[in-house]
Design a protein around this motif. Structure first.
Motif, PDB file in Angstrom:
ATOM      1  N   SER A  43       9.499   5.452  -2.748  1.00  0.00           N
ATOM      2  CA  SER A  43       8.085   5.172  -2.515  1.00  0.00           C
ATOM      3  C   SER A  43       7.597   4.043  -3.412  1.00  0.00           C
ATOM      4  CB  SER A  43       7.261   6.420  -2.831  1.00  0.00           C
ATOM      5  OG  SER A  43       7.726   7.531  -2.129  1.00  0.00           O
ATOM      6  N   PHE A  91      12.092  -4.356  -6.275  1.00  0.00           N
ATOM      7  CA  PHE A  91      11.169  -5.089  -5.403  1.00  0.00           C
ATOM      8  C   PHE A  91       9.781  -4.938  -6.013  1.00  0.00           C
ATOM      9  CE2 PHE A  91      10.013  -7.373  -1.852  1.00  0.00           C
ATOM     10  CZ  PHE A  91       9.289  -6.705  -0.882  1.00  0.00           C
ATOM     11  N   ILE A  93       5.836  -5.788  -5.884  1.00  0.00           N
ATOM     12  CA  ILE A  93       4.826  -6.139  -4.884  1.00  0.00           C
ATOM     13  C   ILE A  93       3.449  -6.121  -5.530  1.00  0.00           C
ATOM     14  CG2 ILE A  93       3.999  -5.702  -2.544  1.00  0.00           C
ATOM     15  CD1 ILE A  93       6.275  -3.678  -2.217  1.00  0.00           C
ATOM     16  N   THR A 106     -10.117  -1.977   0.609  1.00  0.00           N
ATOM     17  CA  THR A 106      -8.781  -2.163   1.165  1.00  0.00           C
ATOM     18  C   THR A 106      -7.938  -3.040   0.257  1.00  0.00           C
ATOM     19  OG1 THR A 106      -9.634  -1.974   3.412  1.00  0.00           O
ATOM     20  CG2 THR A 106      -7.486  -3.035   3.149  1.00  0.00           C
ATOM     21  N   GLN A 107      -6.700  -2.630   0.052  1.00  0.00           N
ATOM     22  CA  GLN A 107      -5.746  -3.455  -0.684  1.00  0.00           C
ATOM     23  C   GLN A 107      -4.898  -4.232   0.316  1.00  0.00           C
ATOM     24  OE1 GLN A 107      -3.360  -1.510  -3.716  1.00  0.00           O
ATOM     25  NE2 GLN A 107      -5.054  -0.150  -4.280  1.00  0.00           N
ATOM     26  N   PHE A 109      -1.551  -6.666   0.619  1.00  0.00           N
ATOM     27  CA  PHE A 109      -0.330  -6.856  -0.143  1.00  0.00           C
ATOM     28  C   PHE A 109       0.249  -8.252   0.009  1.00  0.00           C
ATOM     29  CE2 PHE A 109       0.785  -2.728  -1.867  1.00  0.00           C
ATOM     30  CZ  PHE A 109      -0.083  -1.897  -1.180  1.00  0.00           C
ATOM     31  N   GLY A 110       0.829  -8.728  -1.079  1.00  0.00           N
ATOM     32  CA  GLY A 110       1.668  -9.904  -1.011  1.00  0.00           C
ATOM     33  C   GLY A 110       3.005  -9.528  -0.388  1.00  0.00           C
ATOM     34  N   PRO A 111       3.839 -10.533  -0.095  1.00  0.00           N
ATOM     35  CA  PRO A 111       5.121 -10.270   0.573  1.00  0.00           C
ATOM     36  C   PRO A 111       6.186  -9.674  -0.331  1.00  0.00           C
ATOM     37  CG  PRO A 111       4.846 -12.603   0.171  1.00  0.00           C
ATOM     38  CD  PRO A 111       3.559 -11.961  -0.220  1.00  0.00           C
ATOM     39  N   GLY A 112       5.930  -9.633  -1.621  1.00  0.00           N
ATOM     40  CA  GLY A 112       6.896  -9.022  -2.531  1.00  0.00           C
ATOM     41  C   GLY A 112       7.851 -10.026  -3.151  1.00  0.00           C
ATOM     42  N   ARG A 114      11.740  -9.979  -4.836  1.00  0.00           N
ATOM     43  CA  ARG A 114      12.951  -9.198  -5.104  1.00  0.00           C
ATOM     44  C   ARG A 114      13.625  -9.761  -6.343  1.00  0.00           C
ATOM     45  NH1 ARG A 114      14.526  -5.364  -2.313  1.00  0.00           N
ATOM     46  NH2 ARG A 114      13.337  -6.011  -0.473  1.00  0.00           N
TER      47      ARG A 114
ATOM     48  N   TYR B  35      -0.853   2.360   6.215  1.00  0.00           N
ATOM     49  CA  TYR B  35      -0.141   1.095   6.095  1.00  0.00           C
ATOM     50  C   TYR B  35       1.202   1.221   6.803  1.00  0.00           C
ATOM     51  CZ  TYR B  35      -3.274  -0.751   2.439  1.00  0.00           C
ATOM     52  OH  TYR B  35      -4.353  -1.234   1.733  1.00  0.00           O
ATOM     53  N   GLN B  37       5.130  -0.307   6.720  1.00  0.00           N
ATOM     54  CA  GLN B  37       6.055  -1.052   5.875  1.00  0.00           C
ATOM     55  C   GLN B  37       7.427  -1.120   6.538  1.00  0.00           C
ATOM     56  OE1 GLN B  37       6.946   0.489   1.910  1.00  0.00           O
ATOM     57  NE2 GLN B  37       7.407  -1.566   1.158  1.00  0.00           N
ATOM     58  N   GLY B  40      12.442  -3.578   3.519  1.00  0.00           N
ATOM     59  CA  GLY B  40      12.586  -4.808   2.762  1.00  0.00           C
ATOM     60  C   GLY B  40      11.348  -5.679   2.716  1.00  0.00           C
ATOM     61  N   GLU B  41      10.251  -5.181   3.272  1.00  0.00           N
ATOM     62  CA  GLU B  41       9.021  -5.959   3.287  1.00  0.00           C
ATOM     63  C   GLU B  41       7.899  -5.194   2.601  1.00  0.00           C
ATOM     64  OE1 GLU B  41      10.075  -7.983   7.627  1.00  0.00           O
ATOM     65  OE2 GLU B  41       8.051  -7.250   7.215  1.00  0.00           O
ATOM     66  N   ALA B  42       6.808  -5.897   2.333  1.00  0.00           N
ATOM     67  CA  ALA B  42       5.641  -5.266   1.720  1.00  0.00           C
ATOM     68  C   ALA B  42       4.813  -4.541   2.793  1.00  0.00           C
ATOM     69  CB  ALA B  42       4.795  -6.325   1.026  1.00  0.00           C
ATOM     70  N   PRO B  43       3.986  -3.592   2.384  1.00  0.00           N
ATOM     71  CA  PRO B  43       3.126  -2.890   3.347  1.00  0.00           C
ATOM     72  C   PRO B  43       2.082  -3.813   3.965  1.00  0.00           C
ATOM     73  CG  PRO B  43       3.288  -1.672   1.285  1.00  0.00           C
ATOM     74  CD  PRO B  43       3.872  -3.024   1.035  1.00  0.00           C
ATOM     75  N   PHE B  45      -1.655  -3.577   6.149  1.00  0.00           N
ATOM     76  CA  PHE B  45      -2.788  -2.696   6.425  1.00  0.00           C
ATOM     77  C   PHE B  45      -2.899  -2.416   7.918  1.00  0.00           C
ATOM     78  CE2 PHE B  45      -6.913  -0.906   6.195  1.00  0.00           C
ATOM     79  CZ  PHE B  45      -7.715  -1.527   7.139  1.00  0.00           C
ATOM     80  N   TRP B  99      -1.056   7.469  -3.079  1.00  0.00           N
ATOM     81  CA  TRP B  99      -0.125   7.181  -1.990  1.00  0.00           C
ATOM     82  C   TRP B  99       0.719   8.396  -1.607  1.00  0.00           C
ATOM     83  CZ3 TRP B  99       0.043   2.536   0.528  1.00  0.00           C
ATOM     84  CH2 TRP B  99      -0.631   1.463  -0.074  1.00  0.00           C
ATOM     85  N   ALA B 101       4.325   9.607   0.272  1.00  0.00           N
ATOM     86  CA  ALA B 101       5.693   9.085   0.139  1.00  0.00           C
ATOM     87  C   ALA B 101       6.124   8.277   1.353  1.00  0.00           C
ATOM     88  CB  ALA B 101       6.659  10.233  -0.107  1.00  0.00           C
TER      89      ALA B 101
END
Lengths: 118, 109
Positions: A43, A91, A93, A106-107, A109-112, A114, B35, B37, B40-43, B45, B99, B101
């Motif tokens: 998570s 990773f 983020i 609302t949050q 997100f950036g693309p992260g 690695r 969200y 996801q 390998g990527e970010a979440p 909305f 959050w 899981a």
């Protein structure tokens, strides 16, 4: 709207070096930014909450001297992983939240990023 | 303590409908988020509910019942690209996001 960028996308570094990750809100002002870490198949884990112009608030168990956070403007927050070790490989983020006057908190997100530490 | 429960994994067929449930127990409530996801990527909305009822947005709908501490995300006309994890998150009384899981959704042809 509500676009968040993150740089770099990928980084490989040697053990003991420091790595800086940038998070930018491109089309809105982010009073608050968040830094998360996610290990494979696990998570999202919140590391810290960053407020513009003040010190970041770190979650329990996150070393503030190892993960330096700077939120110098309403559109930029940086996370520096100092003296990185292989166990820091993950990773990372960021997310940004619009002005507190916004209705939903609302949050976005950036693309992260690695990070692999050799 | 604060707790959000959602199934770990679900499987559905392309073209079908799937409902992903989320129950929560938090200190206060200022809204619930869903969200998506991909691996390998970010979440990204999907939805925000703060009032009871159903919010529809294209193939995706989100429902909230505050009295029951319950929400669901409904995905219609499933496509292979919907294979992802779906995260439920609740904004508590301190405006902190709690959050779940996540639910891994597997779509089969």
């Amino acid at each position: 709207g509500a676009v968040v960028s993150q740089h770099p996308s990928w980084v490989i570094c040697k053990s003991g070096t420091s790595v800086k990750i940038e998070c930018r809100s491109l089309d809105f002002q982010a009073t608050t930014m968040f830094w998360y870490r996610q290990f494979p198949k696990q998570s999202l884990m919140l590391m810290a909450t960053s407020n513009e112009g003040s010190k970041a608030t770190y979650e329990q168990g996150v070393e503030k001297d190892k993960f330096l956070i700077n939120h110098a403007s309403l559109t930029l927050s940086t996370l520096t992983v100092t003296s990185a070790h292989p166990e820091d490989s993950s990773f990372y983020i960021c997310s940004a939240r619009e002005d507190p006057g916004s209705f939903s908190y609302t949050q976005y997100f950036g693309p992260g990023t690695r990070l692999t530490v050799l | 303590g604060q707790n959000i429960d959602q199934p770990t994994e679900m499987t559905a067929t392309e073209g079908a409908i799937v409902q992903i449930n989320c129950t929560y127990q938090t200190s206060g409530f200022n809204g619930l988020f869903w969200y998506q996801q991909h691996a390998g990527e970010a979440p990204t909305f999907l939805s925000y509910n703060v009032l009871d009822g159903l919010e529809e947005k294209g193939r995706f709908s989100s429902f909230l019942s505050r009295s029951k501490g319950y929400s669901y995300l409904l995905l219609k006309e499933l496509q292979m690209k919907d294979s992802a994890s779906y995260l439920c998150a609740v904004l508590d009384s301190n405006y902190q996001l709690i959050w779940g899981a996540g639910t891994k959704l597997i779509i089969k042809p």
